[in-house]
Scaffold this motif. Structure first.
Motif, PDB file in Angstrom:
ATOM      1  N   UNK A 124      22.606  21.597   7.578  1.00 19.49           N
ATOM      2  CA  UNK A 124      21.915  22.689   6.896  1.00 19.49           C
ATOM      3  C   UNK A 124      22.316  23.966   6.955  1.00 19.49           C
ATOM      4  N   UNK A 125      22.762  24.719   5.784  1.00 20.32           N
ATOM      5  CA  UNK A 125      23.433  25.823   5.865  1.00 20.32           C
ATOM      6  C   UNK A 125      22.615  26.898   5.240  1.00 20.32           C
ATOM      7  N   UNK A 126      22.216  27.722   5.951  1.00 18.58           N
ATOM      8  CA  UNK A 126      21.383  28.885   5.384  1.00 18.58           C
ATOM      9  C   UNK A 126      21.360  30.065   6.618  1.00 18.58           C
ATOM     10  N   UNK A 127      21.442  31.287   6.073  1.00 21.95           N
ATOM     11  CA  UNK A 127      21.681  32.463   6.656  1.00 21.95           C
ATOM     12  C   UNK A 127      20.177  33.031   7.309  1.00 21.95           C
ATOM     13  N   UNK A 128      19.067  32.413   6.759  1.00 21.22           N
ATOM     14  CA  UNK A 128      17.791  32.933   7.222  1.00 21.22           C
ATOM     15  C   UNK A 128      17.173  31.805   8.270  1.00 21.22           C
ATOM     16  N   UNK A 129      17.123  32.373   9.428  1.00 21.07           N
ATOM     17  CA  UNK A 129      16.670  31.647  10.700  1.00 21.07           C
ATOM     18  C   UNK A 129      15.389  30.797  10.505  1.00 21.07           C
ATOM     19  N   UNK A 130      14.476  31.486   9.987  1.00 23.28           N
ATOM     20  CA  UNK A 130      13.101  30.763   9.588  1.00 23.28           C
ATOM     21  C   UNK A 130      13.261  29.525   8.554  1.00 23.28           C
ATOM     22  N   UNK A 131      14.054  29.563   7.725  1.00 23.27           N
ATOM     23  CA  UNK A 131      14.408  28.540   6.717  1.00 23.27           C
ATOM     24  C   UNK A 131      15.159  27.454   7.405  1.00 23.27           C
ATOM     25  N   UNK A 132      16.161  28.052   8.171  1.00 20.19           N
ATOM     26  CA  UNK A 132      16.797  26.711   8.872  1.00 20.19           C
ATOM     27  C   UNK A 132      16.078  26.076   9.841  1.00 20.19           C
ATOM     28  N   UNK A 133      14.953  26.901  10.658  1.00 20.83           N
ATOM     29  CA  UNK A 133      14.193  26.149  11.620  1.00 20.83           C
ATOM     30  C   UNK A 133      13.211  25.045  10.567  1.00 20.83           C
ATOM     31  N   UNK A 134      12.700  25.603   9.460  1.00 22.98           N
ATOM     32  CA  UNK A 134      11.735  24.573   8.813  1.00 22.98           C
ATOM     33  C   UNK A 134      12.479  23.450   8.234  1.00 22.98           C
ATOM     34  N   UNK A 135      13.621  23.850   7.715  1.00 18.33           N
ATOM     35  CA  UNK A 135      14.651  22.772   7.134  1.00 18.33           C
ATOM     36  C   UNK A 135      14.893  21.683   8.370  1.00 18.33           C
ATOM     37  N   UNK A 136      15.358  22.029   9.431  1.00 16.81           N
ATOM     38  CA  UNK A 136      15.731  21.238  10.602  1.00 16.81           C
ATOM     39  C   UNK A 136      14.502  20.492  10.870  1.00 16.81           C
ATOM     40  N   UNK A 137      13.439  21.054  11.325  1.00 15.77           N
ATOM     41  CA  UNK A 137      12.116  20.262  11.554  1.00 15.77           C
ATOM     42  C   UNK A 137      11.754  19.404  10.349  1.00 15.77           C
ATOM     43  N   UNK A 138      11.690  19.614   9.365  1.00 22.19           N
ATOM     44  CA  UNK A 138      11.545  18.726   8.253  1.00 22.19           C
ATOM     45  C   UNK A 138      12.393  17.536   8.221  1.00 22.19           C
ATOM     46  N   UNK A 139      13.867  17.650   8.250  1.00 28.09           N
ATOM     47  CA  UNK A 139      14.712  16.815   8.295  1.00 28.09           C
ATOM     48  C   UNK A 139      14.447  16.001   9.484  1.00 28.09           C
ATOM     49  N   UNK A 140      14.303  16.425  10.443  1.00 31.64           N
ATOM     50  CA  UNK A 140      14.109  15.509  11.690  1.00 31.64           C
ATOM     51  C   UNK A 140      12.763  14.682  11.705  1.00 31.64           C
ATOM     52  N   UNK A 141      11.590  15.221  11.134  1.00 30.71           N
ATOM     53  CA  UNK A 141      10.608  14.379  10.905  1.00 30.71           C
ATOM     54  C   UNK A 141      10.794  13.398   9.963  1.00 30.71           C
ATOM     55  N   UNK A 142      11.674  13.596   8.978  1.00 28.07           N
ATOM     56  CA  UNK A 142      12.040  12.759   8.246  1.00 28.07           C
ATOM     57  C   UNK A 142      12.939  11.305   8.668  1.00 28.07           C
ATOM     58  N   UNK A 143      13.384  11.648   9.856  1.00 30.04           N
ATOM     59  CA  UNK A 143      14.100  10.712  10.576  1.00 30.04           C
ATOM     60  C   UNK A 143      15.734  10.993  10.405  1.00 30.04           C
ATOM     61  N   UNK A 144      16.158  12.161  10.227  1.00 31.75           N
ATOM     62  CA  UNK A 144      17.595  12.616  10.012  1.00 31.75           C
ATOM     63  C   UNK A 144      17.988  13.287  11.199  1.00 31.75           C
ATOM     64  N   UNK A 145      19.346  13.303  11.546  1.00 28.08           N
ATOM     65  CA  UNK A 145      19.774  13.985  12.523  1.00 28.08           C
ATOM     66  C   UNK A 145      20.520  15.283  11.874  1.00 28.08           C
ATOM     67  N   UNK A 146      20.074  16.473  12.550  1.00 28.69           N
ATOM     68  CA  UNK A 146      20.294  17.801  11.715  1.00 28.69           C
ATOM     69  C   UNK A 146      21.491  18.465  12.455  1.00 28.69           C
ATOM     70  N   UNK A 147      22.429  19.191  11.715  1.00 28.18           N
ATOM     71  CA  UNK A 147      23.465  20.087  12.135  1.00 28.18           C
ATOM     72  C   UNK A 147      23.074  21.236  11.243  1.00 28.18           C
ATOM     73  N   UNK A 148      23.240  22.555  12.133  1.00 27.67           N
ATOM     74  CA  UNK A 148      23.055  23.689  11.392  1.00 27.67           C
ATOM     75  C   UNK A 148      24.274  24.688  11.202  1.00 27.67           C
ATOM     76  N   UNK A 149      24.332  25.570  10.059  1.00 29.90           N
ATOM     77  CA  UNK A 149      25.354  26.579  10.050  1.00 29.90           C
ATOM     78  C   UNK A 149      24.827  27.627   9.412  1.00 29.90           C
ATOM     79  N   UNK A 150      25.158  28.767   9.764  1.00 35.41           N
ATOM     80  CA  UNK A 150      24.299  30.034   9.377  1.00 35.41           C
ATOM     81  C   UNK A 150      25.485  30.805   8.250  1.00 35.41           C
TER      82      UNK A 150
END
Length: 124
Positions: free
Chosen positions: A6-32
């Protein structure tokens, strides 16, 4: 388990995408930002990237272009994220090789479905 970057510079969007992807069963890495994203891909290539267009430093378009220009990431599934739903940006993203395009705010269900579809297509 598929890894989504997940690549986004807005922390709240990164958090929500991270949560969403993990809930869907994916492993998540982030970059800002774009530089972090490229570094992350070099160190451990993800199975799919959710890439924001508006990033500090190099833009999502530049990241997309660089990844598409390298043989090992040329066919890596990439979904562009943007707050701007302008048709010209969508066309530019698709022309540079994005697999899909999502406008913020996005439907979480639609995003998860697009990710799953791309990953299932990539693994077949």
């Amino acid at each position: 388990m598929a890894n989504v970057l997940v690549v986004d510079d807005e922390p709240n969007i990164v958090l929500s995408l991270e949560f969403l992807m993990e809930q869907a069963g994916f492993q998540v890495t982030t970059a800002e930002d774009g530089e972090q994203a490229l570094e992350s891909v070099k160190n451990a290539q993800p199975d799919l990237i959710l890439l924001d267009i508006s990033l500090p430093g190099i833009s999502g378009f530049d990241v997309l272009e660089q990844l598409r220009g390298q043989p090992d990431t040329a066919s890596l599934p990439i979904i562009m994220l943007t707050a701007h739903g302008r048709e010209v940006e969508r066309e530019k993203g698709m022309a540079l090789g994005a697999d899909d395009y999502i406008t913020k705010p996005f439907s979480t269900q639609t995003l998860v479905e697009k990710v799953k579809t791309l990953l299932n297509g990539a693994s077949s």
